[in-house]
Design a protein around this motif. Structure first.
Motif, PDB file in Angstrom:
ATOM      1  N   GLU A   6      -0.160  69.261 -70.044  1.00 32.38           N
ATOM      2  CA  GLU A   6       1.371  69.302 -69.579  1.00 32.38           C
ATOM      3  C   GLU A   6       1.904  68.096 -70.414  1.00 32.38           C
ATOM      4  N   VAL A   7       1.323  67.087 -70.249  1.00 31.83           N
ATOM      5  CA  VAL A   7       1.926  66.034 -71.033  1.00 31.83           C
ATOM      6  C   VAL A   7       2.004  66.029 -72.497  1.00 31.83           C
ATOM      7  N   ALA A   8       1.219  66.757 -73.135  1.00 26.15           N
ATOM      8  CA  ALA A   8       1.328  66.990 -74.627  1.00 26.15           C
ATOM      9  C   ALA A   8       2.395  67.919 -74.906  1.00 26.15           C
ATOM     10  N   THR A  15      -3.054  66.958 -77.687  1.00 23.21           N
ATOM     11  CA  THR A  15      -3.685  66.085 -76.461  1.00 23.21           C
ATOM     12  C   THR A  15      -4.369  64.975 -76.996  1.00 23.21           C
ATOM     13  N   ALA A  16      -4.880  64.975 -78.173  1.00 22.09           N
ATOM     14  CA  ALA A  16      -5.639  64.226 -78.813  1.00 22.09           C
ATOM     15  C   ALA A  16      -4.593  62.610 -78.842  1.00 22.09           C
ATOM     16  N   ALA A  31       7.052  55.981 -82.149  1.00 22.86           N
ATOM     17  CA  ALA A  31       8.086  57.040 -81.552  1.00 22.86           C
ATOM     18  C   ALA A  31       7.166  58.104 -80.697  1.00 22.86           C
ATOM     19  N   ALA A  32       5.806  58.451 -81.151  1.00 22.46           N
ATOM     20  CA  ALA A  32       4.866  59.307 -80.587  1.00 22.46           C
ATOM     21  C   ALA A  32       4.464  58.570 -79.242  1.00 22.46           C
ATOM     22  N   ALA A  40       4.401  61.408 -69.443  1.00 20.24           N
ATOM     23  CA  ALA A  40       3.507  61.076 -68.705  1.00 20.24           C
ATOM     24  C   ALA A  40       4.222  60.650 -67.354  1.00 20.24           C
ATOM     25  N   LYS A  41       5.052  59.431 -67.445  1.00 17.75           N
ATOM     26  CA  LYS A  41       5.869  59.111 -66.426  1.00 17.75           C
ATOM     27  C   LYS A  41       6.635  59.900 -65.435  1.00 17.75           C
TER      28      LYS A  41
END
Length: 334
Positions: A6-8, A15-16, A31-32, A40-41
């Protein structure tokens, strides 16, 4: 709890990339990384410590060996260690080492052997040859604060030089009858810091052509109460009273200030007082002190252990820790 997928998805990366950005391992563009941290926050995502440990072989946890948890100096050093570790995503585990040989052996033979830490910091602990060998056998980076500890990388303060600086300050103000509040034998452990500070005091007197007198020494226990009692003994004795007191810690110096005021002495008009440490209360009491920056000692030790983890096998030289005379309102010319 949100997943790494979900974060990705929210950050628009793989995800990596999320894994590298949040673990701090591997290259990720600024930037990434920013997009990943924001995603994530917003999702409340936290990296699983167990999953991270399995993937990296690291626990992201540093063990700290400490002789006292209820003394100001040690708690301040610990605060610096914890702050520096937290900034770089590491946890801290405390191990209180007493003089009990069985308890110390249990920590080295059981707790540290479980390998739940990536490295070890020892605060003002004189480790035996056997304990040092056990640490070496764990193949973990170890940093000592205080020393020397043969076989370990150590960060040290020159306690003789610290005491000389404090005493020379009093001598420069014209004081010649200077008393010293040190430590009784039961507190003169691990590197004999009180003894070294007394040596520095006596060396400075000798260089000024002044003989140290036993009547101008009083032992205490490195507490405010102990310094209070010791100063009352020194100031209440018959004969020439001291015009200045050098205490081997700020807490004892603060006790001396309180005792002087209770006995009717004006500080610094009648009596000058200087301490060592840089205690958080020293500014409040306008105490002249030699600050050894204990919080920064902890931060420097934590940075050193993490640098060793990031650069395994690199040579790390022992380091001298800084100190500085801070002149306030507790010292003046005779």
């Amino acid at each position: 709890m949100a997943s790494i997928d979900e974060v990705a998805k929210l950050a628009g990366v793989s995800t990596a990339t999320v894994s590298r950005a949040l673990s701090g391992r591997g290259h990720v563009s600024a930037a990434a990384r920013d997009r990943v941290e924001v995603a994530a926050k917003s999702l409340g995502y936290v990296v699983s410590s167990s999953a991270s440990s399995l993937a990296s072989g690291r626990t992201r946890n540093v063990g700290v060996l400490v002789p006292f948890l209820d003394r100001w100096f040690f708690s301040t050093v610990l605060s610096g260690i914890a702050s520096a570790l937290m900034r770089r995503g590491f946890d801290i585990t405390l191990y209180s080492l007493t003089d009990d040989r069985a308890e110390r052996a249990e920590i080295f033979e059981t707790f540290l052997r479980r390998r739940r830490v990536d490295g070890v910091i020892a605060i003002s602990l004189e480790l035996s040859d056997e304990e040092t060998q056990r640490l070496a056998g764990f193949d973990l980076p170890v940093i000592g604060i205080g020393g020397p500890n043969p076989g370990l990388t150590t960060l040290t303060v020159d306690d003789v030089a610290v005491a000389r600086l404090a005493t020379e300050h009093l001598l420069s103000l014209g004081h010649r009858t200077i008393a010293h509040i040190g430590a009784s034998p039961e507190f003169d452990i691990d590197f004999h810091i009180p003894t070294r500070r007394r040596q520095g005091f006596e060396q400075a007197l000798a260089d000024a052509g002044i003989a140290a007198h036993a009547a101008l020494f009083e032992p205490a226990d490195f507490t405010i109460e102990g310094g209070f009692r010791a100063a009352k003994q020194l100031l209440g004795r018959p004969g020439d009273r001291p015009t200045a007191i050098f205490a081997a810690s700020d807490e004892m110096a603060i006790g001396a200030l309180l005792a002087a005021r209770e006995l009717g002495y004006r500080v610094p008009e009648d009596l000058s007082v200087v301490g060592i440490d840089g205690h958080e209360l020293s500014e409040f009491f306008r105490l002249t002190t030699v600050d050894q920056f204990p919080r920064q000692q902890g931060e420097r030790a934590a940075d050193a252990i993490l640098d060793e983890l990031e650069n395994p096998g690199a040579e790390h030289e022992p380091g001298r820790l800084p100190f500085e005379l801070i002149v306030r309102g507790s010292t003046a010319r005779v």
